[in-house]
Motif scaffolding. Structure first.
Motif, PDB file in Angstrom:
ATOM      1  N   SER A  38       0.885  -1.172   0.000  1.00  0.00           N
ATOM      2  CA  SER A  38       0.000   0.000   0.000  1.00  0.00           C
ATOM      3  C   SER A  38       0.917   1.214   0.000  1.00  0.00           C
ATOM      4  O   SER A  38       1.289   1.714  -1.043  1.00  0.00           O
ATOM      5  CB  SER A  38      -0.936  -0.029   1.209  1.00  0.00           C
ATOM      6  N   THR A  39       1.302   1.674   1.170  1.00  0.00           N
ATOM      7  CA  THR A  39       2.399   2.637   1.318  1.00  0.00           C
ATOM      8  C   THR A  39       3.217   2.210   2.523  1.00  0.00           C
ATOM      9  O   THR A  39       2.695   1.560   3.451  1.00  0.00           O
ATOM     10  CB  THR A  39       1.896   4.066   1.552  1.00  0.00           C
ATOM     11  N   TRP A  40       4.498   2.562   2.542  1.00  0.00           N
ATOM     12  CA  TRP A  40       5.324   2.167   3.682  1.00  0.00           C
ATOM     13  C   TRP A  40       4.815   2.787   4.974  1.00  0.00           C
ATOM     14  O   TRP A  40       4.900   2.157   6.045  1.00  0.00           O
ATOM     15  CB  TRP A  40       6.794   2.522   3.436  1.00  0.00           C
ATOM     16  N   GLN A  41       4.214   3.996   4.888  1.00  0.00           N
ATOM     17  CA  GLN A  41       3.687   4.618   6.100  1.00  0.00           C
ATOM     18  C   GLN A  41       2.499   3.830   6.661  1.00  0.00           C
ATOM     19  O   GLN A  41       2.425   3.587   7.877  1.00  0.00           O
ATOM     20  CB  GLN A  41       3.239   6.062   5.801  1.00  0.00           C
ATOM     21  N   ARG A  42       1.595   3.419   5.783  1.00  0.00           N
ATOM     22  CA  ARG A  42       0.433   2.643   6.235  1.00  0.00           C
ATOM     23  C   ARG A  42       0.871   1.281   6.766  1.00  0.00           C
ATOM     24  O   ARG A  42       0.320   0.787   7.756  1.00  0.00           O
ATOM     25  CB  ARG A  42      -0.540   2.470   5.078  1.00  0.00           C
ATOM     26  N   GLU A  43       1.867   0.692   6.118  1.00  0.00           N
ATOM     27  CA  GLU A  43       2.347  -0.616   6.578  1.00  0.00           C
ATOM     28  C   GLU A  43       3.031  -0.520   7.932  1.00  0.00           C
ATOM     29  O   GLU A  43       2.894  -1.415   8.769  1.00  0.00           O
ATOM     30  CB  GLU A  43       3.277  -1.203   5.506  1.00  0.00           C
ATOM     31  N   GLN A  44       3.760   0.573   8.190  1.00  0.00           N
ATOM     32  CA  GLN A  44       4.321   0.782   9.532  1.00  0.00           C
ATOM     33  C   GLN A  44       3.215   0.900  10.578  1.00  0.00           C
ATOM     34  O   GLN A  44       3.344   0.395  11.697  1.00  0.00           O
ATOM     35  CB  GLN A  44       5.171   2.054   9.560  1.00  0.00           C
ATOM     36  N   GLU A  45       2.139   1.570  10.219  1.00  0.00           N
ATOM     37  CA  GLU A  45       1.040   1.749  11.157  1.00  0.00           C
ATOM     38  C   GLU A  45       0.337   0.426  11.467  1.00  0.00           C
ATOM     39  O   GLU A  45      -0.159   0.218  12.577  1.00  0.00           O
ATOM     40  CB  GLU A  45       0.031   2.754  10.583  1.00  0.00           C
ATOM     41  N   SER A  46       0.330  -0.499  10.506  1.00  0.00           N
ATOM     42  CA  SER A  46      -0.469  -1.712  10.656  1.00  0.00           C
ATOM     43  C   SER A  46      -0.032  -2.566  11.833  1.00  0.00           C
ATOM     44  O   SER A  46      -0.871  -3.179  12.511  1.00  0.00           O
ATOM     45  CB  SER A  46      -0.426  -2.540   9.360  1.00  0.00           C
ATOM     46  N   TRP A  47       1.268  -2.650  12.129  1.00  0.00           N
ATOM     47  CA  TRP A  47       1.674  -3.545  13.207  1.00  0.00           C
ATOM     48  C   TRP A  47       1.456  -2.952  14.594  1.00  0.00           C
ATOM     49  O   TRP A  47       1.641  -3.621  15.582  1.00  0.00           O
ATOM     50  CB  TRP A  47       3.102  -4.031  13.038  1.00  0.00           C
ATOM     51  N   ARG A  48       1.015  -1.685  14.658  1.00  0.00           N
ATOM     52  CA  ARG A  48       0.685  -1.121  15.962  1.00  0.00           C
ATOM     53  C   ARG A  48      -0.817  -0.955  16.175  1.00  0.00           C
ATOM     54  O   ARG A  48      -1.276  -0.914  17.313  1.00  0.00           O
ATOM     55  CB  ARG A  48       1.396   0.220  16.179  1.00  0.00           C
ATOM     56  N   SER A  49      -1.595  -0.888  15.073  1.00  0.00           N
ATOM     57  CA  SER A  49      -3.021  -0.621  15.240  1.00  0.00           C
ATOM     58  C   SER A  49      -3.921  -1.755  14.778  1.00  0.00           C
ATOM     59  O   SER A  49      -5.060  -1.861  15.219  1.00  0.00           O
ATOM     60  CB  SER A  49      -3.407   0.658  14.489  1.00  0.00           C
ATOM     61  N   SER A  50      -3.455  -2.620  13.882  1.00  0.00           N
ATOM     62  CA  SER A  50      -4.278  -3.743  13.421  1.00  0.00           C
ATOM     63  C   SER A  50      -3.413  -4.991  13.366  1.00  0.00           C
ATOM     64  O   SER A  50      -3.189  -5.637  14.388  1.00  0.00           O
ATOM     65  CB  SER A  50      -4.915  -3.424  12.060  1.00  0.00           C
ATOM     66  N   ALA A  51      -2.895  -5.336  12.200  1.00  0.00           N
ATOM     67  CA  ALA A  51      -2.015  -6.494  12.078  1.00  0.00           C
ATOM     68  C   ALA A  51      -1.228  -6.380  10.785  1.00  0.00           C
ATOM     69  O   ALA A  51      -1.685  -5.788   9.807  1.00  0.00           O
ATOM     70  CB  ALA A  51      -2.815  -7.799  12.104  1.00  0.00           C
ATOM     71  N   ALA A  52      -0.052  -6.986  10.793  1.00  0.00           N
ATOM     72  CA  ALA A  52       0.849  -6.923   9.652  1.00  0.00           C
ATOM     73  C   ALA A  52       1.330  -8.321   9.307  1.00  0.00           C
ATOM     74  O   ALA A  52       1.624  -9.124  10.201  1.00  0.00           O
ATOM     75  CB  ALA A  52       2.047  -6.026   9.974  1.00  0.00           C
ATOM     76  N   LEU A  53       1.425  -8.593   8.005  1.00  0.00           N
ATOM     77  CA  LEU A  53       1.965  -9.857   7.525  1.00  0.00           C
ATOM     78  C   LEU A  53       3.253  -9.561   6.761  1.00  0.00           C
ATOM     79  O   LEU A  53       3.234  -8.900   5.719  1.00  0.00           O
ATOM     80  CB  LEU A  53       0.976 -10.578   6.612  1.00  0.00           C
TER      81      LEU A  53
END
Length: 447
Positions: A38-53
């Motif tokens: 998506s974007t690196w900023q959104r992906e950084q946010e994902s592991w703190r607010s939802s989930a990241a793979l």
């Protein structure tokens, strides 16, 4: 013609620093995996607010050690505790040289009574392989390199990391219920849609989660199953750009310089290593420069690996490591870069920043107090952060320091020469910077 060794390369260059100092070297990127989904900023946010793979299948070496002497070999060449090492457990692998400084770490998974897999950059694996070959051990080993150097075919294993505050609900959805209770850095073998998967309780950015490992033939099926299960939970795939920033907040210093380049006791090891090995090709750069390679060596105590160290058995470097415990003067910290100085150096919108360069840290009056190891823009906190080691009083949170930003040309220029490089004011903060990583996540860690 005999292939050149690391010692050959050092002899030709004239010194380790002349061999390794490469200010203009291109940064290494994760092979195969897309830079962004998506974007690196959104992906950084994902592991703190939802989930990241995160897809870890392509950028690490794996070496399997197996045989009746496998445990004894590992016991002889590392500081880990093998008396408390359960089958299915993983540990931060801590091999040290004769001087007690780290060779480079890795993750060691015990798969059976005398079967282990060591994962990470190849330096620690090379250390063990050398002693396996030359020490008379009844051990076999086999290495699967990363995809940047693999000459043909796929990796042997897939490795997916699922983490974040919603990771466990995704796991339960994918597997039809919660996985068996598993301690931190322990694993359980389970099935996902009929495919065998090892679930290792783990999380690189300090959040809750698992690392799923299995036969690469099942790569697509397992990845698709995890992505489907993650859709209701806003799961984001993490690209190579964001992945390479996730350890800054969790306090893990990657790829320390192997402590192998000058000790006469390691001459045979340098002659065993290839000139084209990781140890011969991993560049150093940044504004911190010294003609002495040992100024870049790190103690496991400085890296925060004390809980992984056992001095109850004999191993290479044990006495030096034990003696260094009370002599450590540097402490791992996080630096918050000043926003105005960042704008002056990088522009009003600095965008993506990530580097492993060793930058000089000094007091406002110019006294050297440390060096950076991992610097990255962290979009969710709106700052550039740097993971660093600093001396004594400079490690107190709130201390103001300066980071000299740019590239020292290397040999032939005085290490503290005034090169006109910009300085960035920074404030010392604790490490790990992330509160979850510093408290709940770290509390789960065991030796």
């Amino acid at each position: 013609m005999t292939a050149p060794t690391l010692q050959d390369a050092l002899d030709r260059a004239g010194s380790p620093m002349r061999l390794l100092w490469q200010p203009d070297a291109a940064p290494w990127d994760v092979p195969v995996v897309a830079p962004e989904y998506s974007t690196w900023q959104r992906e950084q946010e994902s592991w703190r607010s939802s989930a990241a793979l995160s897809d870890l299948s392509f950028h690490m070496f794996d070496t399997v050690f197996e045989g009746t002497d496998a445990t004894q070999l590992l016991r002889d060449v590392s500081a880990n505790d093998y008396d408390r090492f359960e089958i299915g457990q993983a540990k931060q692998f801590v091999p040290v040289a004769y001087d007690g400084n780290i060779i480079t770490d890795g993750i060691l998974l015990r798969e059976g009574p005398e079967r282990y897999t060591l994962t990470g950059v190849p330096a620690a694996q090379n250390w063990v392989k050398f002693h396996a070959e030359t020490g008379g051990y009844d051990v076999s080993f086999s290495t699967d390199p990363d995809s940047s150097v693999r000459t043909d075919g796929d990796p042997r294993l897939f490795r997916f990391q699922l983490q974040g505050p919603r990771a466990l609900e995704i796991v339960a959805r994918a597997f039809g219920g919660p996985l068996p209770e598993t301690k931190f850095f322990h694993s359980v073998v389970v099935e996902l849609d009929g495919r065998t998967v090892r679930a290792l309780r783990h999380g690189m950015s300090g959040q809750a989660g698992y690392e799923f490992i299995g036969d690469f033939a099942d790569y697509d099926a397992v990845k698709d199953a995890l992505l489907r299960a993650g859709e209701p939970s806003a799961l984001a795939q993490v690209g190579g750009m964001a992945y390479f920033t996730n350890g800054v907040e969790s306090g893990w210093i990657p790829t320390p310089t192997p402590a192998i380049y000058t000790d006469p006791r390691l001459a045979d090891y340098r002659k065993w290593l290839s000139a084209f090995s990781y140890e011969g090709k991993k560049p150093l750069a940044g504004s911190f420069y010294s003609d002495d390679i040992t100024d870049y060596y790190l103690s496991p105590w400085e890296l925060g690996y004390g809980r992984s160290i056992s001095l109850a058995h004999d191993f290479i470097g044990r006495e030096a490591l034990a003696g260094a415990r009370d002599l450590v003067s540097r402490k791992k910290v996080t630096l918050e870069f000043d926003a105005a100085d960042v704008a002056a150096v990088f522009g009003e919108d600095p965008g993506y920043v990530r580097t492993y360069d060793r930058h000089r840290i000094q007091t406002p009056d110019g006294a050297l107090v440390g060096m950076t190891f991992w610097t990255a823009a962290i979009a969710p906190v709106g700052r550039i952060l740097s993971l660093a080691l600093v001396d004594g009083a400079a490690a107190i949170p709130g201390t103001e320091v300066e980071v000299i930003w740019g590239e020292h040309p290397g040999y032939g220029t005085t290490p503290d020469a005034d090169l006109g490089l910009p300085s960035i004011r920074a404030t010392v903060q604790v490490s790990p910077y992330n509160e979850y990583a510093r408290t709940a996540y770290r509390a789960e860690a065991t030796v």
